[in-house]
Motif scaffolding. Structure first.
Motif, short mmCIF file in Angstrom:
data_model
loop_
_atom_site.label_atom_id
_atom_site.label_comp_id
_atom_site.label_asym_id
_atom_site.label_seq_id
_atom_site.Cartn_x
_atom_site.Cartn_y
_atom_site.Cartn_z
N ALA A 1 1.06 -1.72 -0.14
CA ALA A 1 0.21 0.31 0.02
C ALA A 1 1.26 1.55 0.40
CB ALA A 1 -1.10 -0.41 1.03
N VAL A 2 0.91 1.62 -0.91
CA VAL A 2 2.12 3.10 -1.46
C VAL A 2 0.80 4.37 -1.19
CG1 VAL A 2 3.78 4.24 -2.57
CG2 VAL A 2 2.80 1.17 -3.12
N LEU A 3 1.48 5.33 -0.54
CA LEU A 3 0.79 6.39 -0.63
C LEU A 3 1.33 7.31 -1.34
CD1 LEU A 3 -1.65 8.63 0.70
CD2 LEU A 3 0.27 9.31 2.41
N TYR A 4 0.86 7.66 -2.16
CA TYR A 4 1.84 9.24 -3.45
C TYR A 4 1.42 10.53 -2.93
CZ TYR A 4 3.51 5.45 -6.78
OH TYR A 4 3.96 4.33 -7.20
N GLY A 5 0.36 10.53 -2.58
CA GLY A 5 0.00 11.95 -2.64
C GLY A 5 -1.58 11.65 -1.76
N ILE A 6 -2.10 13.41 -1.47
CA ILE A 6 -3.93 13.44 -0.41
C ILE A 6 -4.19 12.79 -0.54
CG2 ILE A 6 -4.65 14.87 0.28
CD1 ILE A 6 -2.55 17.15 0.97
N ASN A 7 -4.81 11.64 -0.31
CA ASN A 7 -5.95 10.84 -0.67
C ASN A 7 -5.55 10.22 -2.28
OD1 ASN A 7 -7.66 11.56 1.17
ND2 ASN A 7 -8.06 13.13 0.37
N ASP A 8 -4.54 9.54 -2.14
CA ASP A 8 -4.06 9.12 -3.32
C ASP A 8 -3.47 7.72 -2.67
OD1 ASP A 8 -2.95 7.71 -5.54
OD2 ASP A 8 -1.66 9.37 -6.20
N MET A 9 -3.65 7.16 -2.69
CA MET A 9 -2.85 5.66 -1.86
C MET A 9 -3.74 4.19 -3.10
SD MET A 9 -3.89 3.32 1.10
CE MET A 9 -3.63 4.09 2.55
N THR B 1 -8.42 -7.26 4.41
CA THR B 1 -7.80 -7.52 3.96
C THR B 1 -6.49 -6.98 3.22
OG1 THR B 1 -8.00 -8.11 1.88
CG2 THR B 1 -8.65 -10.06 3.76
N LEU B 2 -4.95 -7.07 2.71
CA LEU B 2 -4.63 -6.25 1.92
C LEU B 2 -4.55 -5.56 1.07
CD1 LEU B 2 -2.11 -4.46 2.09
CD2 LEU B 2 -0.78 -6.25 1.41
N GLU B 3 -5.03 -5.50 0.20
CA GLU B 3 -6.66 -5.78 -0.68
C GLU B 3 -7.55 -4.39 -0.79
OE1 GLU B 3 -4.35 -9.25 -1.68
OE2 GLU B 3 -5.83 -8.80 -0.33
N GLU B 4 -7.54 -4.50 0.49
CA GLU B 4 -9.07 -4.20 0.84
C GLU B 4 -8.78 -2.89 1.89
OE1 GLU B 4 -13.04 -6.95 1.63
OE2 GLU B 4 -10.84 -6.42 2.94
N SER B 5 -7.61 -2.04 1.51
CA SER B 5 -6.31 -1.33 2.02
C SER B 5 -7.01 0.33 1.98
CB SER B 5 -4.85 -1.07 2.06
OG SER B 5 -4.48 -2.17 2.83
N VAL B 6 -7.35 0.44 1.17
CA VAL B 6 -7.78 1.71 0.89
C VAL B 6 -9.16 2.08 1.72
CG1 VAL B 6 -8.97 3.56 -0.88
CG2 VAL B 6 -7.19 2.31 -1.05
N LYS B 7 -9.87 0.90 1.31
CA LYS B 7 -11.72 0.76 2.21
C LYS B 7 -11.39 0.43 3.98
CE LYS B 7 -15.74 -2.42 2.79
NZ LYS B 7 -16.05 -3.77 2.95
N ALA B 8 -10.07 -0.12 4.26
CA ALA B 8 -9.83 -0.05 5.66
C ALA B 8 -9.26 1.69 6.14
CB ALA B 8 -8.23 -0.70 6.12
N PHE B 9 -8.90 2.61 5.44
CA PHE B 9 -8.13 3.90 5.38
C PHE B 9 -9.63 4.86 5.28
CE2 PHE B 9 -3.62 2.97 5.31
CZ PHE B 9 -3.65 3.57 6.16
N GLU B 10 -10.75 4.44 4.66
CA GLU B 10 -11.38 5.08 4.18
C GLU B 10 -12.73 4.73 5.72
OE1 GLU B 10 -14.39 7.66 2.92
OE2 GLU B 10 -12.13 7.55 1.88
N VAL B 11 -12.54 3.87 6.17
CA VAL B 11 -13.25 3.64 7.15
C VAL B 11 -12.33 4.53 8.81
CG1 VAL B 11 -14.39 2.17 8.80
CG2 VAL B 11 -14.24 1.19 6.77
N ALA B 12 -10.86 4.66 8.60
CA ALA B 12 -10.63 5.64 9.49
C ALA B 12 -10.74 6.81 9.70
CB ALA B 12 -9.27 4.71 9.69
N LYS B 13 -10.43 7.09 8.47
CA LYS B 13 -11.16 9.13 7.95
C LYS B 13 -12.12 9.38 8.31
CE LYS B 13 -10.65 10.49 4.00
NZ LYS B 13 -10.00 9.55 1.93
N THR B 14 -13.63 8.49 7.86
CA THR B 14 -15.45 8.71 8.36
C THR B 14 -15.03 8.47 9.88
OG1 THR B 14 -15.66 6.28 7.32
CG2 THR B 14 -15.02 8.85 5.80
N GLN B 15 -14.39 7.47 10.83
CA GLN B 15 -15.07 7.06 11.59
C GLN B 15 -16.36 5.90 11.39
OE1 GLN B 15 -12.56 7.41 14.73
NE2 GLN B 15 -12.06 7.16 13.05
#
Length: 358
Positions: A10-18, A326-340
């Motif tokens: 999971a690579v962060l390229y910039g703001i809201n760009d994973m 799962t690792l494949e769901e990382s973007v979704k996981a971070f969305e949950v972390a962002k929105t709580q």
């Protein structure tokens, strides 16, 4: 060992760009181990990097693998590694110092100016299939601890370090401001070290309810219309006395002010949350009360303590774990972390493709 080809990261390229992408399989140096990553937790700092591109003075300037709250399984060791072998399950302490400077030599390696720290620019983190790390900063997990618990050793070590800085002992009376993940691990640590009475504050009922489940004696909901004086008075009323130790786990200026004002004579204030560089605090009254204000930065020599507290049953971190991906769901996981959404406390991402939901 068969050749490894899959190192999804999971690579962060910039703001809201994973982005999820394949990275080369790392090769361990003589004093390192190659780890099959197992569990990686999402930290508040990870969310800051994703949403703002920075956390405090650290700014993402190049693509960076995210993640630092982690556990893994050793699959290969460097030729000089003696403390670990393939198959060992470890909690990964993400900060690796130079070992030679004055801070390192005096036991304060977390203050090393040449510290490598996972997912702190420019250093890559470990939310990937495979990752290499210095063997002496990989802590072997006892057989009665899970890999999920192993990943929680990173935030728990923050709470353990804060309580060590406070000098928590049997009979202490404490105020903890903020019932987020760090406030909760500070609560668990303080209870385990002997604190007799603890009041914890927050603005959200769901967080306070969890704090009560974890052993807080009192949970005080802060109304935004309450004055600092009213909050301090309520803290004293709930405890029946002035706390001799207060912890700010928010970094919010008003919360820090309350922690300083609420501390009793010769009390200790521990600053755990990271906030503004400059704050206005009631230091004049702290001076005449001989109140000590102490900063904390991450942890140092605290992983062994954290593992011992969990493996012996003095601390149970399992209630903190609320979400699995799962690792494949990382973007979704971070969305949950962002929105709580769903009131997450600790979100875990399982990097091992063989992990199955129970």
């Amino acid at each position: 060992m068969a050749p490894i080809k899959d190192n999804l990261s999971a690579v962060l390229y910039g703001i809201n760009d994973m982005r999820l992408e394949q990275r080369p399989i790392p090769v361990p140096k003589d004093n390192q181990v190659l780890l099959q990553m197992e569990v990686v937790g999402i930290c508040g700092s990870d969310v800051h990097y994703l949403t703002t591109g920075c956390c405090g003075p650290f700014v993402v300037k190049e693509p960076m693998v995210i993640g630092h709250e982690a556990s893994g399984t050793v699959v290969e060791v460097g030729k000089n590694v003696k403390n670990l072998k393939p198959g060992d399950r470890v909690a990964i302490e993400p900060g690796v110092p130079c070992r030679y400077c004055t801070y390192c030599k005096t036991g304060k390696y977390h203050l090393c100016k040449d510290l490598f720290f996972c997912a702190t620019p420019p250093d890559d983190g470990n939310l990937s299939r495979y990752y290499v790390h210095d063997a002496d900063f990989c802590w072997k997990l006892p057989s009665n601890m899970s890999l999920e618990e192993g990943a929680i050793m990173e935030p728990l070590s923050v709470g353990v370090h804060a309580c060590k800085r406070a000098g928590i002992k049997v009979g202490d009376v404490c105020l903890i401001a903020g019932a987020g993940p760090i406030g909760l691990v500070t609560l668990l640590s303080a209870k385990a070290m002997g604190a007799s009475k603890i009041v914890i504050t927050d603005i959200m009922d769901v967080k306070l309810n969890m704090a009560k489940q974890l052993g807080a004696d009192h949970a005080l909901k802060i109304d935004r219309n309450m004055t600092e004086e009213q909050i301090v008075k309520k803290v004293h009323e709930l405890l029946g006395e002035e706390p001799n130790v207060t912890f700010d786990c928010t970094g919010i200026e008003s919360s820090v002010r309350i922690c300083v004002a609420a501390a009793g004579l010769a009390g200790v204030v521990v600053l755990v949350g990271m906030g503004k560089v400059e704050m206005t605090l009631p230091l004049g009254s702290a001076l005449i009360r001989e109140v000590d204000v102490r900063g904390t930065f991450r942890y140092v020599n605290d992983y062994p303590t954290s593992i011992e507290l969990v493996s012996t049953g003095r601390i149970n971190v399992k209630p903190l774990i609320t979400h699995h991906f799962t690792l494949e769901e990382s973007v979704k996981a971070f969305e949950v972390a962002k929105t709580q959404e769903g009131n997450p406390i600790k979100i875990l991402i399982h990097a091992n493709p063989n992990w199955k939901r129970s």
